[in-house]
Design a protein around this motif. Structure first.
Motif, short mmCIF file in Angstrom:
data_model
loop_
_atom_site.label_atom_id
_atom_site.label_comp_id
_atom_site.label_asym_id
_atom_site.label_seq_id
_atom_site.Cartn_x
_atom_site.Cartn_y
_atom_site.Cartn_z
N ALA A 102 0.82 -1.21 0.00
CA ALA A 102 0.00 0.00 0.00
C ALA A 102 0.86 1.26 0.00
N ALA A 103 1.98 1.24 0.69
CA ALA A 103 2.86 2.42 0.72
C ALA A 103 3.44 2.71 -0.66
N THR A 104 3.78 1.67 -1.40
CA THR A 104 4.29 1.86 -2.77
C THR A 104 3.20 2.44 -3.67
N ILE A 105 2.00 1.89 -3.59
CA ILE A 105 0.88 2.41 -4.38
C ILE A 105 0.62 3.86 -4.02
N LEU A 106 0.62 4.16 -2.73
CA LEU A 106 0.36 5.51 -2.27
C LEU A 106 1.40 6.49 -2.84
N GLY A 107 2.67 6.08 -2.86
CA GLY A 107 3.71 6.93 -3.43
C GLY A 107 3.47 7.21 -4.90
N VAL A 108 3.06 6.20 -5.65
CA VAL A 108 2.76 6.39 -7.08
C VAL A 108 1.61 7.37 -7.26
N LEU A 109 0.56 7.23 -6.46
CA LEU A 109 -0.60 8.11 -6.57
C LEU A 109 -0.23 9.55 -6.22
N GLU A 110 0.57 9.72 -5.18
CA GLU A 110 0.90 11.07 -4.74
C GLU A 110 1.82 11.79 -5.73
N ARG A 111 2.61 11.03 -6.50
CA ARG A 111 3.48 11.65 -7.50
C ARG A 111 2.77 11.92 -8.82
#
Length: 231
Positions: A102-111
Motif C-alpha cells: 500500500a505504501a508503494t501504491i500511495l507513493g505512485v498516486l501522490e506523484r
C-alpha cells in the motif's frame, strides 16, 4: 488457412477480482509485469484501449512480448517509465495498480498529480487502510471492493472521483470501516468475517491498557459487531 485465435491469459483469483472492477474507454495498468491483466481487459471489452506501463527492464520485455503475441497491438501500447510518468494528463480515464504494498501504491498516486484518472482499481498486498484514507482526502469515493482468496485475503478497491463525502462510510464505525472496508462490512464478506475473528483472537492477549493493541482490538470488535449483526 484459418486464423489462430489468441490464447487468453490465465489470471489468478486476485487478478480476476481486479479485472471484474475495470470498465473504461482507455485504461492504464501501472507496473504490469507480463501484461496479462491488461490483455484480458481488452479481450473482454472492458476497455477500448490499454496503456501498459513498466519500469523494470525484465518485466518490460515480458509485457512487450505478451502484447505482441496477443494480436492486440493496435489497441495496446507498452511504455517504459515509472508510475504515471509516461502518461499525459487526461490520456486515460482509469488505471490499475496491483501486487504492490500500500505504501508503494500511495507513493505512485501522490506523484501522479494532474495525471491521476477519474477511476482507480487498487490491489495492495497488505492493509489498504492508507489507500482508503488517501481516497477520502483526495476526492475519491469507494464504489466497489472485494476480497480475493489466495495466500491471504487480497483486498481490491475501486475508487471514483466524485464530489462530497463518500457515502460508503455513512453509519459505520469509522476506524473499523477504514481498517476493514465499509462495503465489505456492509456485504458481510465471509472472508472478512474470518479475518476479523482471527484478529480479535490474536489481539486479546496483547491488548493491555495503553498499548496500541488495545485500540486495534476495539476496532476489530466493532467490525465484528457489524458483521455479526444479521447472524
Amino acid at each position: 488457412m484459418a486464423a489462430v485465435r489468441a490464447v487468453w491469459p490465465v489470471l489468478d483469483a486476485r487478478l480476476e477480482a481486479v479485472l471484474a472492477l475495470i470498465r473504461a474507454e482507455v485504461h492504464a495498468d501501472i507496473g504490469s509485469d507480463h501484461a496479462h491483466l491488461p490483455i484480458r481487459v481488452v479481450q473482454e471489452g472492458r476497455a477500448e484501449r490499454c496503456v501498459v506501463v513498466e519500469v523494470n527492464p525484465g518485466p518490460l520485455g515480458h509485457a512487450r512480448a505478451s502484447v505482441a503475441r496477443s494480436g492486440l497491438g493496435e489497441r495496446m501500447e507498452v511504455r517504459e517509465g515509472n508510475g504515471f510518468d509516461p502518461l499525459g494528463a487526461g490520456e486515460v480515464d482509469s488505471a490499475s495498480l496491483t501486487g504492490m504494498g500500500a505504501a508503494t501504491i500511495l507513493g505512485v498516486l501522490e506523484r501522479a498529480g494532474e495525471k491521476l484518472p477519474a477511476a482507480l482499481v487498487l490491489q495492495p498486498n497488505d492493509s489498504p487502510l492508507p489507500l482508503r484514507m488517501w481516497a477520502r482526502g483526495h476526492g475519491y469515493h469507494l464504489t466497489a471492493e472485494r476480497l480475493a482468496a489466495g495466500y491471504w485475503a487480497y483486498p481490491v478497491l475501486r475508487l471514483e472521483r466524485r464530489p462530497g463525502l463518500d457515502p460508503a462510510y455513512a453509519g459505520l464505525p469509522l476506524e473499523a470501516a477504514l481498517r476493514y472496508g465499509p462495503l465489505l462490512l456492509r456485504g458481510r464478506s465471509p472472508l472478512l468475517l474470518d479475518q476479523v475473528r482471527r484478529d480479535v483472537a490474536r489481539l486479546i492477549p496483547l491488548a493491555a491498557p495503553g498499548r496500541p493493541a488495545e485500540r486495534e482490538l476495539a476496532t476489530a470488535r466493532s467490525a465484528l459487531q457489524v458483521l455479526e449483526a444479521a447472524s
